[in-house]
Scaffold this motif. Structure first.
Motif, short mmCIF file in Angstrom:
data_model
loop_
_atom_site.label_atom_id
_atom_site.label_comp_id
_atom_site.label_asym_id
_atom_site.label_seq_id
_atom_site.Cartn_x
_atom_site.Cartn_y
_atom_site.Cartn_z
N THR A 48 43.52 9.36 90.94
CA THR A 48 44.09 7.97 91.64
C THR A 48 43.93 6.97 90.33
OG1 THR A 48 43.42 8.58 93.69
CG2 THR A 48 43.58 6.12 93.27
N HIS A 59 37.93 2.59 111.31
CA HIS A 59 38.37 3.83 110.86
C HIS A 59 39.83 4.12 110.52
CE1 HIS A 59 34.33 5.14 111.45
NE2 HIS A 59 34.43 4.97 112.89
N ARG A 60 40.55 3.82 111.59
CA ARG A 60 42.04 4.23 111.26
C ARG A 60 42.97 3.43 112.23
NH1 ARG A 60 43.57 7.66 115.26
NH2 ARG A 60 41.88 8.52 116.64
N TYR A 113 39.49 -2.13 99.84
CA TYR A 113 39.73 -1.15 100.86
C TYR A 113 40.84 -0.88 101.75
CZ TYR A 113 34.69 -1.24 99.65
OH TYR A 113 33.52 -1.15 98.84
N THR A 115 42.62 2.82 101.93
CA THR A 115 41.81 3.70 102.52
C THR A 115 42.35 3.69 103.98
OG1 THR A 115 39.88 3.36 101.18
CG2 THR A 115 39.70 4.59 103.31
N LEU A 116 42.76 2.57 104.64
CA LEU A 116 43.07 2.40 105.91
C LEU A 116 44.40 2.67 106.09
CD1 LEU A 116 42.54 1.60 108.98
CD2 LEU A 116 43.04 -0.81 108.25
N ASN A 120 46.45 4.57 104.33
CA ASN A 120 46.62 6.10 104.01
C ASN A 120 46.67 6.88 105.33
OD1 ASN A 120 46.60 5.83 101.30
ND2 ASN A 120 44.59 6.55 100.95
N THR A 121 45.78 6.24 106.55
CA THR A 121 46.05 6.87 107.73
C THR A 121 47.19 6.72 108.47
OG1 THR A 121 45.08 4.91 108.91
CG2 THR A 121 43.58 6.17 107.93
N ARG A 156 51.14 4.30 101.21
CA ARG A 156 50.33 4.61 99.71
C ARG A 156 50.52 3.44 98.78
NH1 ARG A 156 47.76 8.82 102.12
NH2 ARG A 156 49.41 10.31 103.12
N TYR A 206 43.58 -0.53 93.42
CA TYR A 206 42.41 0.12 92.91
C TYR A 206 41.40 -1.03 92.77
CZ TYR A 206 39.69 3.50 90.42
OH TYR A 206 38.64 4.55 90.06
N TYR A 213 34.77 3.25 93.31
CA TYR A 213 34.14 2.33 94.42
C TYR A 213 32.58 2.41 94.13
CZ TYR A 213 38.57 1.92 96.92
OH TYR A 213 39.78 1.50 97.33
#
Length: 418
Positions: free
Chosen positions: A84, A225-226, A256, A259-260, A262-263, A267, A271, A320
């Motif tokens: 990544t 979480h998602r 962040y 990250t969320l 991606n669920t 994409r 970074y 991170y």
């Protein structure tokens, strides 16, 4: 309409404020115990309208190699085994050309200039105390070649109507008298006269208080979480306290955000670029900065915030990682001591580190997504404070079905094929 805003940093809070101002029912979720506790906490304190530029620029790859070997270097890259990270870096290198730089800067300036105007309107509407000053930014040049190189920036500033002054050594001292003690260390500067300064966290706290008075609910200590998807729409955000549902959702989670997202299959190349700051008390007001000085050699900003000095800079590519090592703030300490040796007490300096949400082209990702009820407001890099009011207002308009006052062309996730 009920809207859930994810993230209570300066970008999330401004979005929530402008949503509530237009009549929305707003819930803000954040894992911290209060607003502005992460990237917004102790950043440089600059509202850098005139210095809005992408890091990806012609000549940067060569400069980056030189920076790696400086004692007080602006950049450090850890050789992590992270696809990544290296993919992000490759994309950034592809943007280090004149054509991409001009395109990316024009997109960033569109948001930045709008944000300047929106903040002006906001300040006329509500009283916010955040150590604001309107004395511009002085980009300080230690070398004559830096003065020459700034001519390209001057052309861009003129093109976009950003006011500036080219100053010699005496001119720099006239606007920043504290520099008289170290006059031999610089040759001139470029002053961005429309820039402002202020404490980003104090601004975030003050605006969150106003938003709460307007009915915005802030719920802290919530781990997100998602997303749950139902029939092509976001049905809920799943947290450690259960599912939260709304008509529409705004993701403003800074570094962040990917990250969320991606669920749900989005994409984004946002970074985390680690930065550092110190905050120290002023001991001699006459020997301290009056506004912001950006040391061009070390890429460190020195800002006066009331009776304090904030010194921020460095770019560390390490994923991170938020560890504040014993020697981590050596560069920012060196710069403030070098330019304002009698201005503040370094012995009382408080160190901090935070993660900047950077895109490879420097432009944030804002606006609608492939999900009709999901909107983004993230990826502002080092300019989250600068762009917060403009992007918050524009995204709020879009969420509520109104036409934003600025175009989202080139700003949405669509530019990354998302």
């Amino acid at each position: 309409m009920k809207v859930i805003v994810l993230g209570a940093g300066v970008v999330g809070v401004t979005t929530a404020y402008y949503l509530a101002k237009q009549g929305a029912e707003v819930l803000v979720l954040d894992r911290q115990a209060a607003p502005g506790m992460e990237t917004s906490y102790a950043n440089a304190g600059e509202l850098s309208y005139g210095m809005t530029s992408p890091w990806a620029a012609p000549g940067v790859p060569l400069k980056a190699l030189k920076w790696l070997f400086m004692r007080h270097r602006p950049l450090f890259i850890w050789p992590l085994l992270s696809p990544t990270m290296w993919a992000w870096g490759a994309r950034m290198l592809l943007n280090c050309n004149a054509a991409s730089y001009k395109t990316n800067k024009s997109r960033m300036v569109r948001i930045s200039n709008y944000s300047r105007d929106v903040l002006t309107d906001l300040m006329s509407e509500v009283q916010l105390n955040f150590d604001q000053r309107e004395k511009g930014t002085l980009q300080l040049f230690r070398l004559k070649k830096q003065v020459e190189a700034s001519k390209a920036d001057q052309e861009v500033l003129s093109e976009f109507g950003s006011p500036f002054e080219v100053l010699d050594r005496e001119g720099c001292i006239a606007v920043e008298p504290g520099l008289a003690r170290v006059a031999e260390k610089f040759v001139g500067g470029l002053r961005l006269t429309a820039d402002r300064t202020g404490d980003c966290r104090l601004f975030t706290l003050a605006l969150a208080e106003k938003a709460a008075e307007m009915g915005v609910e802030f719920r802290y200590g919530v781990t997100i979480h998602r997303f749950a998807v139902e029939q092509g729409r976001i049905d809920a955000v799943i947290t450690d306290r259960g599912a939260e549902r709304a008509d529409r959702y705004v993701c403003a989670l800074g570094p962040y955000t990917p990250t969320l997202l991606n669920t749900v299959g989005i994409r984004l190349p946002i970074y985390p670029i680690k930065g550092y700051s110190i905050t120290l008390p002023i001991t001699n007001p006459d020997a301290a900065p009056q506004s912001t000085i950006m040391d061009e050699t070390h890429k460190v900003g020195i800002t006066r915030l009331g009776d304090r000095i904030r010194v921020a800079g460095q770019a560390e590519i390490i994923g991170y990682n938020k560890k504040l090592g014993r020697r981590a703030t050596d560069t920012v300490r060196h710069v403030v001591n070098d330019l304002f040796p009698d201005g503040g007490d370094l012995r009382q300096a408080e160190g901090w580190t935070g993660l900047r949400p950077m895109t490879p082209d420097g432009t944030p990702v804002i606006g609608p997504t492939r999900y009709e009820n999901l909107f983004l407001n993230s990826g502002h890099g080092t300019l989250g404070f600068t762009m917060s009011c403009g992007s918050g207002r524009a995204v709020a308009d879009a969420v509520l079905g109104k036409t934003p006052e600025i175009s989202f062309e080139g700003l949405t996730a669509e530019r990354y094929g998302q």
